[in-house]
Design a protein around this motif. Structure first.
Motif, PDB file in Angstrom:
ATOM      1  N   VAL A   1      39.569 116.313  38.801  1.00 21.88           N
ATOM      2  CA  VAL A   1      38.530 116.424  39.888  1.00 21.88           C
ATOM      3  C   VAL A   1      38.878 115.722  41.131  1.00 21.88           C
ATOM      4  O   VAL A   1      38.787 115.878  42.239  1.00 21.88           O
ATOM      5  CB  VAL A   1      37.350 116.110  39.876  1.00 21.88           C
ATOM      6  N   LEU A   2      40.194 114.776  40.527  1.00 24.46           N
ATOM      7  CA  LEU A   2      41.099 113.403  42.178  1.00 24.46           C
ATOM      8  C   LEU A   2      42.425 113.987  41.821  1.00 24.46           C
ATOM      9  O   LEU A   2      42.687 112.978  42.413  1.00 24.46           O
ATOM     10  CB  LEU A   2      40.690 112.113  41.247  1.00 24.46           C
ATOM     11  N   ALA A   3      42.899 115.249  41.719  1.00 20.10           N
ATOM     12  CA  ALA A   3      43.797 115.542  41.586  1.00 20.10           C
ATOM     13  C   ALA A   3      44.601 115.518  42.913  1.00 20.10           C
ATOM     14  O   ALA A   3      43.432 115.826  44.225  1.00 20.10           O
ATOM     15  CB  ALA A   3      44.585 117.268  40.782  1.00 20.10           C
ATOM     16  N   PRO A   4      45.210 114.647  43.513  1.00 18.73           N
ATOM     17  CA  PRO A   4      45.082 114.928  45.075  1.00 18.73           C
ATOM     18  C   PRO A   4      46.003 116.544  45.375  1.00 18.73           C
ATOM     19  O   PRO A   4      46.997 116.687  44.841  1.00 18.73           O
ATOM     20  CB  PRO A   4      46.475 113.688  44.867  1.00 18.73           C
ATOM     21  N   ILE A   5      45.414 116.338  46.646  1.00 16.66           N
ATOM     22  CA  ILE A   5      46.118 117.615  47.090  1.00 16.66           C
ATOM     23  C   ILE A   5      45.863 118.297  49.243  1.00 16.66           C
ATOM     24  O   ILE A   5      44.479 117.516  49.050  1.00 16.66           O
ATOM     25  CB  ILE A   5      45.543 118.898  46.803  1.00 16.66           C
ATOM     26  N   ASN A   6      47.388 118.180  48.755  1.00 14.88           N
ATOM     27  CA  ASN A   6      46.735 117.704  50.756  1.00 14.88           C
ATOM     28  C   ASN A   6      46.562 116.772  51.216  1.00 14.88           C
ATOM     29  O   ASN A   6      45.896 116.728  52.570  1.00 14.88           O
ATOM     30  CB  ASN A   6      47.063 118.977  51.708  1.00 14.88           C
ATOM     31  N   GLY A   7      47.317 115.921  50.405  1.00 20.55           N
ATOM     32  CA  GLY A   7      46.204 113.973  51.093  1.00 20.55           C
ATOM     33  C   GLY A   7      44.858 113.640  50.433  1.00 20.55           C
ATOM     34  O   GLY A   7      44.564 112.399  51.285  1.00 20.55           O
ATOM     35  N   ARG A   8      44.415 114.691  49.953  1.00 22.18           N
ATOM     36  CA  ARG A   8      43.447 114.228  49.211  1.00 22.18           C
ATOM     37  C   ARG A   8      42.694 114.256  48.319  1.00 22.18           C
ATOM     38  O   ARG A   8      42.907 115.759  47.799  1.00 22.18           O
ATOM     39  CB  ARG A   8      42.033 114.953  50.735  1.00 22.18           C
ATOM     40  N   PRO A   9      41.495 113.722  47.594  1.00 19.60           N
ATOM     41  CA  PRO A   9      41.423 114.572  46.099  1.00 19.60           C
ATOM     42  C   PRO A   9      40.582 115.888  45.999  1.00 19.60           C
ATOM     43  O   PRO A   9      40.085 115.799  46.839  1.00 19.60           O
ATOM     44  CB  PRO A   9      40.421 113.010  45.516  1.00 19.60           C
ATOM     45  N   PHE A  10      40.754 116.262  45.106  1.00 27.36           N
ATOM     46  CA  PHE A  10      40.484 117.935  45.156  1.00 27.36           C
ATOM     47  C   PHE A  10      38.455 117.827  45.569  1.00 27.36           C
ATOM     48  O   PHE A  10      38.580 118.638  45.743  1.00 27.36           O
ATOM     49  CB  PHE A  10      40.467 118.173  44.005  1.00 27.36           C
TER      50      PHE A  10
ATOM     51  N   PRO B   1      42.820 123.312  52.743  1.00 23.90           N
ATOM     52  CA  PRO B   1      42.853 122.332  53.838  1.00 23.90           C
ATOM     53  C   PRO B   1      44.462 121.644  53.316  1.00 23.90           C
ATOM     54  O   PRO B   1      43.856 120.646  52.777  1.00 23.90           O
ATOM     55  CB  PRO B   1      41.199 122.804  54.197  1.00 23.90           C
ATOM     56  N   HIS B   2      44.435 120.913  54.620  1.00 22.57           N
ATOM     57  CA  HIS B   2      45.274 119.464  55.433  1.00 22.57           C
ATOM     58  C   HIS B   2      44.310 119.158  56.164  1.00 22.57           C
ATOM     59  O   HIS B   2      43.286 118.696  56.480  1.00 22.57           O
ATOM     60  CB  HIS B   2      46.186 120.287  56.059  1.00 22.57           C
ATOM     61  N   ALA B   3      44.958 118.578  54.715  1.00 19.57           N
ATOM     62  CA  ALA B   3      44.035 116.486  55.499  1.00 19.57           C
ATOM     63  C   ALA B   3      43.925 116.112  57.140  1.00 19.57           C
ATOM     64  O   ALA B   3      44.871 116.548  57.909  1.00 19.57           O
ATOM     65  CB  ALA B   3      44.252 115.499  55.117  1.00 19.57           C
TER      66      ALA B   3
ATOM     67  N   HIS C   1      34.392 112.475  30.576  1.00 18.29           N
ATOM     68  CA  HIS C   1      35.698 111.534  30.722  1.00 18.29           C
ATOM     69  C   HIS C   1      36.958 111.037  31.825  1.00 18.29           C
ATOM     70  O   HIS C   1      36.554 111.639  32.695  1.00 18.29           O
ATOM     71  CB  HIS C   1      37.174 112.691  30.521  1.00 18.29           C
ATOM     72  N   LEU C   2      37.117 109.732  31.822  1.00 12.49           N
ATOM     73  CA  LEU C   2      37.553 109.384  33.224  1.00 12.49           C
ATOM     74  C   LEU C   2      36.232 108.932  34.149  1.00 12.49           C
ATOM     75  O   LEU C   2      36.389 109.254  35.356  1.00 12.49           O
ATOM     76  CB  LEU C   2      38.610 108.893  33.944  1.00 12.49           C
ATOM     77  N   ALA C   3      35.261 108.908  33.669  1.00 14.05           N
ATOM     78  CA  ALA C   3      34.215 109.147  34.650  1.00 14.05           C
ATOM     79  C   ALA C   3      33.867 108.276  35.688  1.00 14.05           C
ATOM     80  O   ALA C   3      33.551 108.422  36.951  1.00 14.05           O
ATOM     81  CB  ALA C   3      32.549 109.310  33.956  1.00 14.05           C
ATOM     82  N   ASP C   4      34.402 107.056  35.609  1.00 15.43           N
ATOM     83  CA  ASP C   4      34.215 105.985  36.135  1.00 15.43           C
ATOM     84  C   ASP C   4      35.143 106.030  37.521  1.00 15.43           C
ATOM     85  O   ASP C   4      34.026 105.022  37.945  1.00 15.43           O
ATOM     86  CB  ASP C   4      35.096 104.146  35.567  1.00 15.43           C
ATOM     87  N   LYS C   5      36.127 106.249  37.566  1.00 14.31           N
ATOM     88  CA  LYS C   5      36.827 106.621  37.886  1.00 14.31           C
ATOM     89  C   LYS C   5      36.778 107.965  39.219  1.00 14.31           C
ATOM     90  O   LYS C   5      36.626 107.337  40.447  1.00 14.31           O
ATOM     91  CB  LYS C   5      38.192 107.439  38.168  1.00 14.31           C
ATOM     92  N   VAL C   6      36.036 108.540  38.893  1.00 16.96           N
ATOM     93  CA  VAL C   6      34.870 109.296  39.539  1.00 16.96           C
ATOM     94  C   VAL C   6      33.904 109.151  40.667  1.00 16.96           C
ATOM     95  O   VAL C   6      34.220 108.774  41.694  1.00 16.96           O
ATOM     96  CB  VAL C   6      34.771 110.851  39.335  1.00 16.96           C
ATOM     97  N   THR C   7      33.057 107.391  40.354  1.00 20.53           N
ATOM     98  CA  THR C   7      31.862 107.337  40.529  1.00 20.53           C
ATOM     99  C   THR C   7      32.775 106.393  41.422  1.00 20.53           C
ATOM    100  O   THR C   7      32.163 106.265  42.379  1.00 20.53           O
ATOM    101  CB  THR C   7      31.476 106.764  39.597  1.00 20.53           C
ATOM    102  N   ALA C   8      33.458 105.710  40.778  1.00 17.73           N
ATOM    103  CA  ALA C   8      34.134 104.796  41.878  1.00 17.73           C
ATOM    104  C   ALA C   8      34.321 105.276  43.403  1.00 17.73           C
ATOM    105  O   ALA C   8      34.151 104.660  44.380  1.00 17.73           O
ATOM    106  CB  ALA C   8      35.038 103.509  41.252  1.00 17.73           C
ATOM    107  N   HIS C   9      35.346 106.103  43.532  1.00 15.45           N
ATOM    108  CA  HIS C   9      35.235 107.074  44.193  1.00 15.45           C
ATOM    109  C   HIS C   9      34.588 107.428  45.020  1.00 15.45           C
ATOM    110  O   HIS C   9      34.537 107.020  46.599  1.00 15.45           O
ATOM    111  CB  HIS C   9      36.409 108.174  44.383  1.00 15.45           C
TER     112      HIS C   9
END
Length: 237
Positions: free
Chosen positions: A30-39, A235-237, A61-69
């Protein structure tokens, strides 16, 4: 309000992302970078523009990275997070979040799906038909990767058909968005099994699910090939 008329949207984003791990490593899908921003940022902006009242993220899985974002990047609409302590599957994840849901209906959205369709028509059709659930169906040129849906002459969903590499060609699939009435959520709470499609939706009585046929942009970023196509559609950033 527009589009989603203030309803809550549950975003399923707790999967292991095994098909795409070779590209993303320890970055959650869910944080895959697309056009300069996480999905996820694209997705939450999209839901806010559509008029969703609140997003509930089902994480694992990897929930801590999502909540930190989310802590460092305030989202454009209210967002709650619920973290699985063990993998529950799509059905188990939805049962876990159900007690926190208040609107009627609620929309379930796959966290690796991007949809640009007429959500206002989807919601209006659900309310008009009065079924337990409504599934947003999209047409794709090759259903072998996704599986497909069979739709009855009365516009209800007749069956989910598993993906079959031998069955190629265009057809209708579950686009990854489902509207649940309060009655459906109550039934779901008392159900069992890990899959929302196979263990719950497919087990509902015939005629319970409205199949809403939509046209527009659809992409599932869950494979390396589709992730590589995403920058041309988002969209692009």
């Amino acid at each position: 309000m527009v589009g989603l008329d203030g309803i809550e949207v549950v975003v399923l984003a707790g999967g292991l992302g095994t098909r795409i791990r070779g590209v993303l490593g320890d970055t959650p899908k869910v944080l895959a970078p697309i056009n300069g921003r996480p999905f996820l940022d694209h997705l939450l902006d999209h839901l806010a523009r559509l008029g969703a009242g609140r997003a509930v993220l089902s994480l694992g899985h990897l929930a801590d990275k999502v909540t930190a974002h989310l802590d460092s990047n305030p989202p454009p609409l209210p967002v709650d997070t619920i973290v699985e302590t063990e993998p529950l599957g799509t059905g188990g994840a939805m049962r876990l979040v159900t007690p926190r849901l208040t609107t009627d209906p609620v929309m379930l959205l796959n966290g690796d799906t991007w949809l640009e369709v007429d959500f206002a028509s989807f919601l209006a059709a659900h309310r008009s038909h009065g079924r337990l659930c409504s599934i947003l169906c999209v047409e794709v040129p090759d259903v072998s990767r996704y599986g497909r849906v069979e739709i009855g002459p009365d516009g209800t969903l007749a069956a989910f058909v598993e993906k079959d590499p031998a069955f190629a060609g265009s057809g209708w699939i579950n686009g990854g968005a489902v509207l649940f009435s309060k009655e459906a959520l109550a039934l779901l709470a008392g159900s069992s099994g890990p899959s929302i499609e196979r263990d719950f939706l497919a087990a509902l009585p015939a005629g319970s699910i409205h199949a809403h046929l939509a046209s527009g942009t659809f992409i599932d970023i869950g494979t390396p090939d589709s992730l590589a196509q995403a920058p041309s559609l988002l969209p692009h950033a």
